[in-house]
Design an enzyme around this catalytic site. Structure first.
Site, PDB file in Angstrom:
ATOM      1  CD  GLU A   1      71.272 -33.743   5.046  1.00 59.20           C
ATOM      2  OE1 GLU A   1      72.236 -32.984   4.826  1.00 59.20           O
ATOM      3  OE2 GLU A   1      70.072 -33.394   4.889  1.00 59.20           O
TER       4      GLU A   1
ATOM      5  CG  HIS B   1      78.586 -26.549  10.487  1.00 60.28           C
ATOM      6  ND1 HIS B   1      77.437 -25.804  10.393  1.00 60.28           N
ATOM      7  CD2 HIS B   1      79.026 -26.707   9.216  1.00 60.28           C
ATOM      8  CE1 HIS B   1      77.208 -25.505   9.134  1.00 60.28           C
ATOM      9  NE2 HIS B   1      78.157 -26.050   8.396  1.00 60.28           N
TER      10      HIS B   1
END
Length: 326
Positions: free
Chosen positions: A61, A130
């Site tokens: 990321e 998540h």
């Protein structure tokens, strides 16, 4: 002609149309190319626009966001996707140190027309990292815009505005409602202004402010209190930063009460900021304590516990009644 689309389809349509309009747009991230994203939001983009404009990246990321900074400085308009907002933490340094500050650091010489997209929030029985609701983390950083749509129509219009914006936008997509319902969405481009809330329905007794997937649960709660003669004014904030303060301040001046409903933990959440603004701007109009109904100050639970964490329509309805009857 409008189509009846869910949120996934509406976002995909926005990306398709904007990439056709502007050849400087590139889309990349984790599995966005061949697979079309973990939730298939970017499906068929690579087929239409090729591997040079839509491509997969390593699971890194920080590198995804860092390369977008360089692209944006040099004339491209990158749209990057992280598979889940909870995976954004490795990119936190890039987002704070470079994305948010480049215009200020360069005294306006450089701006970053880039969008960071991510599925956001809980409710799909996912695993750890998540299901977080991280909007408050990023809204506190000057130089970032944070957008969270609640409907397919808004998702398309807000995303187009984000893509065309000359400053960085975090576009958090509430995955619990990706496919929950469909709505008429016009073909062709249209923009919804970033920083403007929406009054979903007017009311007289209480102002309820929410955003993302929680808006739908608030609407269900409003149906539950209708037979109790409670009139609710519902405001979808839509943009966490910049925040449309006037929308809920003026509403509270009319109703005298406010309830903020969000999925994120209570402490230092966006609800606290909203209530602080109300206390500063509309204190003498209040007829009941400003109230928050939120997630808990714990890590988001694993699947068997998430129904106890996210505010339910039943809890929202009871809280609305409690505030009105105060």
């Amino acid at each position: 002609m409008p189509n009846t689309l869910n949120m996934v389809q509406a976002i995909n349509q926005a990306l398709m149309e904007e990439m056709q309009r502007d050849e400087t747009i590139v889309v990349y991230g984790e599995d966005v190319g061949v697979e079309g994203g973990v939730f298939r939001v970017t499906v068929d983009l690579q087929k239409k626009y090729g591997e040079k404009r839509v491509f997969d990246t390593p699971l890194a990321e920080s590198a995804i966001v860092g390369t977008a900074v360089g692209m944006a400085i040099n004339g491209l308009r990158p749209i990057v996707e992280m598979q889940f907002s909870g995976f954004s933490y490795p990119a936190f340094n890039q987002i704070i140190s470079h994305v948010a500050r480049m215009r200020n650091r360069s005294r306006g010489k450089y701006n970053l027309p880039m969008v960071i997209r991510a599925p956001y929030g809980g409710g799909i029985r996912a695993l750890e990292h998540h299901s977080e609701s991280t909007e408050a983390l990023y809204a506190q950083i000057p130089g970032l815009k944070v957008v969270i749509p609640s409907t397919p129509y808004d998702a398309k219009g807000l995303l187009i505005s984000a893509i065309r914006d000359n400053d960085p936008v975090l576009f958090w997509e509430p995955k619990r409602i990706y496919r929950a319902f469909k709505q008429e969405v016009p073909e062709g481009p249209y923009e919804i202004p970033i920083g403007k809330a929406k009054i979903i329905q007017p009311g007289e007794d209480i102002t309820v402010v929410s955003w993302g997937a929680m808006v739908r649960d608030v609407q269900k709660a409003i149906e539950m209190v209708k037979d109790k003669d409670i009139s609710v004014e519902l405001i979808d904030l839509r943009t966490i930063a910049p925040m449309d303060r006037e929308s809920f301040v003026e509403s509270v001046k009319k109703t005298g009460r406010i309830l903020v409903v969000h999925e994120a933990p209570k402490t230092l959440g966006v609800g606290a900021e909203i209530i602080s603004i109300v206390n500063e701007k509309a204190f003498l109009y209040l007829e009941a304590p400003p109230t928050r109904l939120t997630g808990f100050d714990t890590t988001f639970p694993l699947p068997r516990g998430e129904q106890h964490y996210i505010p339910t329509p039943e809890r929202i309805a009871k809280t609305i009644e409690d505030v009105v009857r105060y």
